[in-house]
Design a protein around this motif. Structure first.
Motif, PDB file in Angstrom:
ATOM      1  N   LEU A 179    -125.628 -35.633 -41.195  1.00  0.00           N
ATOM      2  CA  LEU A 179    -124.693 -34.722 -41.842  1.00  0.00           C
ATOM      3  C   LEU A 179    -124.860 -34.682 -43.356  1.00  0.00           C
ATOM      4  O   LEU A 179    -124.578 -33.681 -43.987  1.00  0.00           O
ATOM      5  CB  LEU A 179    -123.264 -35.161 -41.476  1.00  0.00           C
ATOM      6  N   PRO A 233    -127.246 -31.773 -44.932  1.00  0.00           N
ATOM      7  CA  PRO A 233    -126.654 -30.447 -44.790  1.00  0.00           C
ATOM      8  C   PRO A 233    -125.363 -30.289 -45.599  1.00  0.00           C
ATOM      9  O   PRO A 233    -125.074 -29.221 -46.114  1.00  0.00           O
ATOM     10  CB  PRO A 233    -126.359 -30.341 -43.294  1.00  0.00           C
ATOM     11  N   TYR A 242    -124.589 -31.737 -48.514  1.00  0.00           N
ATOM     12  CA  TYR A 242    -124.958 -31.457 -49.906  1.00  0.00           C
ATOM     13  C   TYR A 242    -125.406 -30.004 -50.043  1.00  0.00           C
ATOM     14  O   TYR A 242    -125.101 -29.315 -50.998  1.00  0.00           O
ATOM     15  CB  TYR A 242    -126.095 -32.379 -50.364  1.00  0.00           C
ATOM     16  N   PHE A 243    -126.141 -29.607 -49.047  1.00  0.00           N
ATOM     17  CA  PHE A 243    -126.685 -28.246 -49.041  1.00  0.00           C
ATOM     18  C   PHE A 243    -125.537 -27.227 -49.065  1.00  0.00           C
ATOM     19  O   PHE A 243    -125.532 -26.286 -49.845  1.00  0.00           O
ATOM     20  CB  PHE A 243    -127.540 -28.101 -47.779  1.00  0.00           C
ATOM     21  N   CYS A 244    -124.557 -27.463 -48.194  1.00  0.00           N
ATOM     22  CA  CYS A 244    -123.437 -26.524 -48.101  1.00  0.00           C
ATOM     23  C   CYS A 244    -122.611 -26.517 -49.380  1.00  0.00           C
ATOM     24  O   CYS A 244    -122.113 -25.480 -49.817  1.00  0.00           O
ATOM     25  CB  CYS A 244    -122.543 -26.872 -46.922  1.00  0.00           C
ATOM     26  N   ALA A 264    -123.728 -27.040 -52.339  1.00  0.00           N
ATOM     27  CA  ALA A 264    -124.486 -26.264 -53.321  1.00  0.00           C
ATOM     28  C   ALA A 264    -124.329 -24.769 -53.063  1.00  0.00           C
ATOM     29  O   ALA A 264    -124.132 -23.984 -53.991  1.00  0.00           O
ATOM     30  CB  ALA A 264    -125.953 -26.659 -53.264  1.00  0.00           C
ATOM     31  N   ILE A 265    -124.388 -24.390 -51.796  1.00  0.00           N
ATOM     32  CA  ILE A 265    -124.270 -22.980 -51.453  1.00  0.00           C
ATOM     33  C   ILE A 265    -122.876 -22.461 -51.806  1.00  0.00           C
ATOM     34  O   ILE A 265    -122.716 -21.384 -52.369  1.00  0.00           O
ATOM     35  CB  ILE A 265    -124.538 -22.768 -49.947  1.00  0.00           C
ATOM     36  N   SER A 266    -121.867 -23.276 -51.478  1.00  0.00           N
ATOM     37  CA  SER A 266    -120.493 -22.860 -51.776  1.00  0.00           C
ATOM     38  C   SER A 266    -120.302 -22.712 -53.281  1.00  0.00           C
ATOM     39  O   SER A 266    -119.623 -21.802 -53.750  1.00  0.00           O
ATOM     40  CB  SER A 266    -119.500 -23.880 -51.222  1.00  0.00           C
ATOM     41  N   LEU A 283    -122.595 -21.901 -55.388  1.00  0.00           N
ATOM     42  CA  LEU A 283    -123.258 -20.643 -55.746  1.00  0.00           C
ATOM     43  C   LEU A 283    -122.381 -19.454 -55.393  1.00  0.00           C
ATOM     44  O   LEU A 283    -122.257 -18.504 -56.162  1.00  0.00           O
ATOM     45  CB  LEU A 283    -124.592 -20.527 -55.004  1.00  0.00           C
ATOM     46  N   ALA A 284    -121.787 -19.541 -54.208  1.00  0.00           N
ATOM     47  CA  ALA A 284    -120.931 -18.444 -53.758  1.00  0.00           C
ATOM     48  C   ALA A 284    -119.770 -18.252 -54.735  1.00  0.00           C
ATOM     49  O   ALA A 284    -119.382 -17.140 -55.058  1.00  0.00           O
ATOM     50  CB  ALA A 284    -120.409 -18.735 -52.365  1.00  0.00           C
TER      51      ALA A 284
END
Lengths: 351, 756
Positions: free
Chosen positions: A29, A32, A34-36, A38-40, A42-43
């Protein structure tokens, strides 16, 4: 049973199999997560301003009066983004008319029919849907205004799909977001359309291939890890059956470069065509083989002793037999380098 | 018995561990990349961001401890509970776009894909993908060092000449389960930038494949003294592909120059294993350690030129391409034998492989519409692989056993003969629209294959085809037929014998036994080269009685008749039929159903003869045999999709089933006997149900259930357990696929952001 090897000891609860659920899954987990994050982030950075509304350009204001639903489904597409926001040429500035042609006569006709109650004359506008009376060539000419001769479409003229009257809109939903259209076959991945690989796109016409993908030996198409377009270029390929590469083998080497060789000792039918022995769309036999070993090998090998022997029911354990040429790896119980050998003592493909 | 995951011999990490290591590298990379581009995006005109993040969990319940077939390509083959993480993001401004998609991020088959660029301008594409291929989770071996290029037997292992007594006990004592699998990780970066009518494309792909694959490690010189053990051979491949192209697109022309380079590197050039057999078996001198060559490093370079012209007279268009490529491989060769007791009388003619194949591909398509309603296409296609390796004689030693034959007149003195193939196809097709929506077509094809060092130098096939296609207001109809006739020039086994055996051996055979100077029986015809009549036909009907319903019927038949073949494949007859239907009884409901049945019947024949009585038995028709194989595979599926409550609720239920049966029957000659074989069967049933509900515009959630049942019967693996000696003098590695029933439950929530 414990086991000691050169590198580490594997016994008891240590090693890969141990650990509680939380511990086991946290390692999956973390990345992913950390990835999420980062995406959030950015969003959030790019969040749209509140209350913003898109101003419809003049080019489509007339169309939207009658075709609001069509326009609404088209607006999120890449076509719409470019043509309305950043047109590359005069043709794109015409928006709906780029594909559907001059709308003036159609609008006049529609207005007249609205008063008189008759049916709109679809011949006055280029319709690309099922209602269209256009030929395949006429339909495709709409898309080819911009998409001819470039990239993967360079070999469209003369390709088997072109010759068989396939149209661009048979596969591409011009109203769908480009991301969705581009992933031919990836519908399989997006639940709940897992089985829709067959009913959508390629499998709709190539029904026997759709069925073959369900066989026990298959490439990972139905798992969504491959698509038909990984091997075939539906717009016209260099090789037979619209293959992307110039030959079946070069296509296979794209993923199986270890089979490319060349080898000191070549197995000629292997160099000829991988599909001499393999059925790439699916098989009832292991390793996508076209037939059961040793019978597949015996279609070409009939030398003295074992290559010419009849392998029948007495050779299997259930009948008290133990024929090495028939069971498990059959001929590969010796001739393991069936794709070719690079060993000086490998002419029989055993080393 | 405990499952041992194969481990890297250097780091000691398991495949899964290596995967996690890779993930640690890839995610930060992606994050850094996104952060790097974000200022550029932020500085650009204000755009829109939309997308979603899916978080959830899946639970797999299996009725078996391990089921490799279930998790073959997902890597999930045992009871587990795992997180689900998917993400999709789209950023769009009037000028720029970025699309990101991450799937199964917390699972072994994860992938991430990013596309970004400027509309009408540059575009960058980045992809990362992991792909497991689980071959067996219940394989077993006694060998140590799995994953490395040197397998050894455990101290105390008791070998022997036959697998019985102490040796059998030893096998049972030391055997342990291992996973046999490969893991592929692919990273791709592509870039394209237009400049007026020109476009430059550059891409790079790195593929790493690690794991193990089965390899049969055999010793012995004949079936009588053959001993083998199937081992997990190491896989550690790296392939780097680079391509660059320059494209031109004009008003009515296009052109492209491209360069492609592919380098394959295998970390393990060879593979060594300790013998479990004694130094002498049935009078043959076995090596204490066997050694095999593995896939050699190789490279492929290609340069291509293609172009096309449109809007030519007679409404014509021309597309042409020519590619030149070279495949090369020059790994150092291993010695003839790894057996120190092998006496080598004739040294190797060269120390490295020195192999090169030149590849040429040419294609020309001319399409024209000389008169209204008539389309004509002329096609020319040539593909050539020209083998440039030296034609040297090697005197091989069989399976590291015994010594090399003396001189060059023995049967083991063989040319590593170059094998070249040139395939030329010329096609002419015409279609004429006899009325709006209805066209008839005729075609002719001439296909020529020229080969070196085969039974025949040339095969030529002429194919005639015809078809009708018609579209009408409620559907479409199509019929097609083709007849091909392939002829081989002067097919002879003698060609092969002389091409591969040394001149000295041919001379020797001509003096001693010219009547049996053949390897394969002279009456054998290899199906890729034999005379053949191929008949294909098909029909399809599509009916669309309403705008929301369609029914399709499809039939295809292909029959290959190897009319002059006495031995070998004599015929292959494949037929398939499909009916499928789709209906949308209401705006929010779609139903589909399909059924396909596929049948393949093959007939092959042979003659059983033994070396000691080659002359007599090879001429004895009482020793003839025939094998008929019939594969039947019905496949059935149906599904329903419902979008209810103003599309807030999505429901779907899909079912699919494939049920394959292969029947093999025999016709033995008078001097032979044959017992029947049981049918080979495999059956897969899948059910997939999903419910998704949108609670708000920003949040939705759902539940999913997947059921999968697989069963198979295959006499070649049933009753042959892993690491057993059930098979005559072969110690196995893999066993039969496990039948299984799997239940997969999913629960997930989705956060949607952005969008209007």
């Amino acid at each position: 049973m414990g086991y000691q090897n050169d590198n580490l000891s594997v016994s008891g609860d240590s090693g890969e199999g141990g650990g509680c659920f939380a511990e086991e899954n946290m390692k999956y987990l973390k990345a992913p997560l950390y990835f999420c994050i980062a995406i959030s982030a950015l969003a959030f950075l790019f969040r749209p301003a509140a209350g913003e509304a898109m101003e419809l350009p003049d080019a489509i204001k007339q169309c939207v009066k009658c075709h609001k639903n069509y326009v609404n489904t088209w607006l999120p597409t890449k076509h719409a983004k470019v043509w309305l926001g950043n047109p590359q040429n005069e043709m794109q500035e015409r928006a709906c008319e780029t594909c559907h042609g001059d709308g003036a006569r159609h609008i006049a006709d529609a207005k007249a029919k609205a008063d008189s109650g008759g049916s709109v004359d679809l011949g006055l506008i280029r319709v690309l849907s099922k209602k269209s009376t256009l030929s395949a060539e006429e339909k495709n000419s709409v898309c080819l205004q911009c998409h001819s001769g470039d990239g993967t479409r360079a070999l469209w003229a003369g390709s088997s799909h072109e010759a068989n009257g396939i149209t661009c809109v048979d596969c591409h939903q011009h109203k769908a977001p480009v991301m969705a259209v581009k992933r031919i076959g990836h519908y399989a991945r997006q639940l709940p359309e897992r089985i829709d690989l067959g009913t959508e796109l390629c499998g709709k016409c190539h029904t026997e291939k759709r069925a073959m993908l369900m066989r026990s030996s298959h490439m990972p198409l139905r798992e969504g890890k491959m698509t038909c377009a990984d091997c075939h270029n539906p717009h016209g390929g260099k090789g037979p059956a619209n293959l992307i590469q110039g030959s079946v083998n070069e296509n296979c080497y794209s993923c199986h470069a270890e089979k490319r060789g060349p080898m000191l000792w070549e197995h000629p039918p292997v160099r000829d065509n991988c599909s001499n022995c393999h059925s790439p769309h699916g098989s009832n036999y292991a390793n996508l083989l076209k037939s059961k070993g040793p019978y597949l090998c015996q279609q070409c090998h009939m030398a003295s002793y074992h290559p010419s022997a009849l392998y029948e029911g007495s050779g299997i354990p259930a009948n008290g037999g133990a024929a090495k040429q028939q069971l498990a790896r059959h001929c590969l119980s010796c001739h393991t380098q069936v794709h070719g050998s690079n060993h000086p003592s490998g002419p029989r493909l055993t080393r | 018995m405990r499952l041992l995951k194969p481990r890297c011999p250097v780091t000691g990490r398991s495949a899964k561990g290596r995967m996690m290591e890779m993930n640690k590298r890839i995610y930060p990379l992606v994050i850094v990349l996104l952060l790097a581009i974000s200022p550029g995006m932020a500085a650009a005109e204000e755009g829109e961001v939309e997308g979603h993040v899916l978080i959830g969990a899946q639970q797999i319940n299996l009725d078996k401890h391990l089921a490799s077939k279930y998790g073959q390509y997902t890597g999930e083959f045992e009871d587990s509970t795992k997180p689900l993480v998917d993400i999709e993001l789209e950023y769009e401004s009037p000028d720029l776009f970025l699309e990101l998609k991450g799937e199964e991020l917390a699972l072994p088959d994860r992938s991430v894909e990013i596309e970004m660029g400027r509309y009408g301008g540059y575009e960058v594409e980045l992809k990362y993908d992991e792909q497991p291929n689980v071959i067996s989770t219940t394989a077993a071996t006694v060998y140590e060092g799995v994953g490395s290029d040197n397998l050894t037997l455990p101290a105390g292992f008791h070998g022997g000449g036959n697998v019985s007594g102490d040796m059998e006990d030893s096998l049972h004592h030391y055997e342990r389960e291992i996973e046999v699998r490969t893991d592929r990780k692919t990273a791709f970066a592509g870039f394209e930038v237009p400049a007026g009518p020109l476009m430059v494309e550059i891409s790079y792909k790195n593929t790493r494949k690690t794991g193990e694959l089965p390899y049969t490690a055999a010793f012995g010189v004949s079936g009588g003294n053959h001993r083998a053990v199937v081992l997990p051979a190491p896989v550690d491949y790296t392939t780097n592909d680079f391509s660059a192209s320059l494209n031109f697109k004009g008003e009515s022309s296009h052109a492209r120059v491209e360069y492609f380079l592919s380098n394959f590197d295998n970390s393990n050039k060879s593979f060594t294993w300790e013998s479990m057999w004694p130094s002498t078996v049935s009078g043959q001198n076995y090596a204490s350690e066997g050694k095999a060559s593995l896939a050699p490093n190789n490279s492929y370079q290609r340069i291509g030129l293609s172009g096309g012209l449109r809007d030519l007279p007679l409404k014509s268009a021309v597309n042409a391409l020519i590619d030149f490529g070279t495949m090369k491989q020059d790994d150092t060769l291993l010695p003839y034998s790894n057996n120190p007791n092998s006496v080598i009388n004739t040294p190797m003619p060269r120390e490295s492989a020195d192999v090169k194949i030149d590849v040429t591909h040419m294609k020309l398509d001319v399409t024209s519409k000389p008169i209204d309603n008539l389309n004509v296409k002329l096609g020319y296609n040539k593909h050539e692989t020209k083998d440039k390796k030296p034609n040297d004689v090697f005197v091989y030693v069989t399976l590291d056993t015994g010594s090399q034959e003396e001189g060059l007149d023995g049967a083991h003195a063989l040319y590593a003969a170059p094998y070249s193939v040139t395939r030329t196809d010329i096609t002419l097709d015409a279609s004429y629209m006899v009325m709006p929506g209805t066209s008839v077509s005729l075609g002719y094809a001439n296909k020529t294959d020229e080969r070196t060092n085969r039974e025949t130098d040339k095969t030529t096939e002429n194919v005639l085809s015809a078809g009708v296609n018609s579209m009408f207001s409620m559907g479409a109809l199509g019929l097609k037929y083709s007849q091909g006739d392939r002829k081989a020039s002067d097919y002879s086994q003698d060609n092969m014998f002389r091409a591969y055996h040394s001149a000295e051996h041919v001379e020797e055979e001509l003096h001693t036994a010219p009547e049996i100077m053949f390897d394969n029986h002279p009456d054998l015809r290899k199906f890729t080269l034999a005379d053949r009549k191929r008949t294909k036909w098909g029909a399809n009907v599509t009916l669309m009685p309403t705008e929301t319903a369609s029914v399709g019927l499809y039939f295809n038949s292909m029959k290959d008749d190897y009319n002059d073949t006495i031995m070998g494949l004599k015929s292959a007859d494949n037929q398939n039929f499909t009916i499928d239907a789709t209906v949308a009884p209401a705006e929010y409901v779609t139903l589909f159903v399909y059924y396909t049945t596929d049948t393949l019947k093959t007939e092959q024949s042979g003659r059983s003869y033994r070396g000691f009585a080659k002359a007599v038995e090879s001429a004895d028709p009482k020793r003839d045999w025939a094998v008929n194989i019939e594969d039947k595979t019905p496949t059935f599926g149906f599904g329903v999709n419902v979008a209810a409550m103003d599309e807030k609720l999505d429901l779907s239920l899909h079912y699919a089933m494939s049920d394959a049966t292969s029947s093999i029957s025999f016709t033995p000659g008078e001097s032979l006997t044959a017992e029947p074989l049981p049918d080979i069967k495999s059956k897969l049933t899948q059910v997939d149900a999903t419910a998704k509900y949108a609670f708000t515009e920003a949040f939705s959630g759902g539940l999913g259930y997947e059921y999968e049942q697989f069963s198979s019967d295959d006499w070649s693996y049933d009753d042959v357990p892993p690491s057993s000696a059930v098979i005559d003098h072969v110690v196995t590695l893999l066993g039969a696929y496990e039948d299984y029933t799997a239940h997969l439950f999913k629960v997930f929530v989705v956060y949607h952001f952005g969008g209007h």
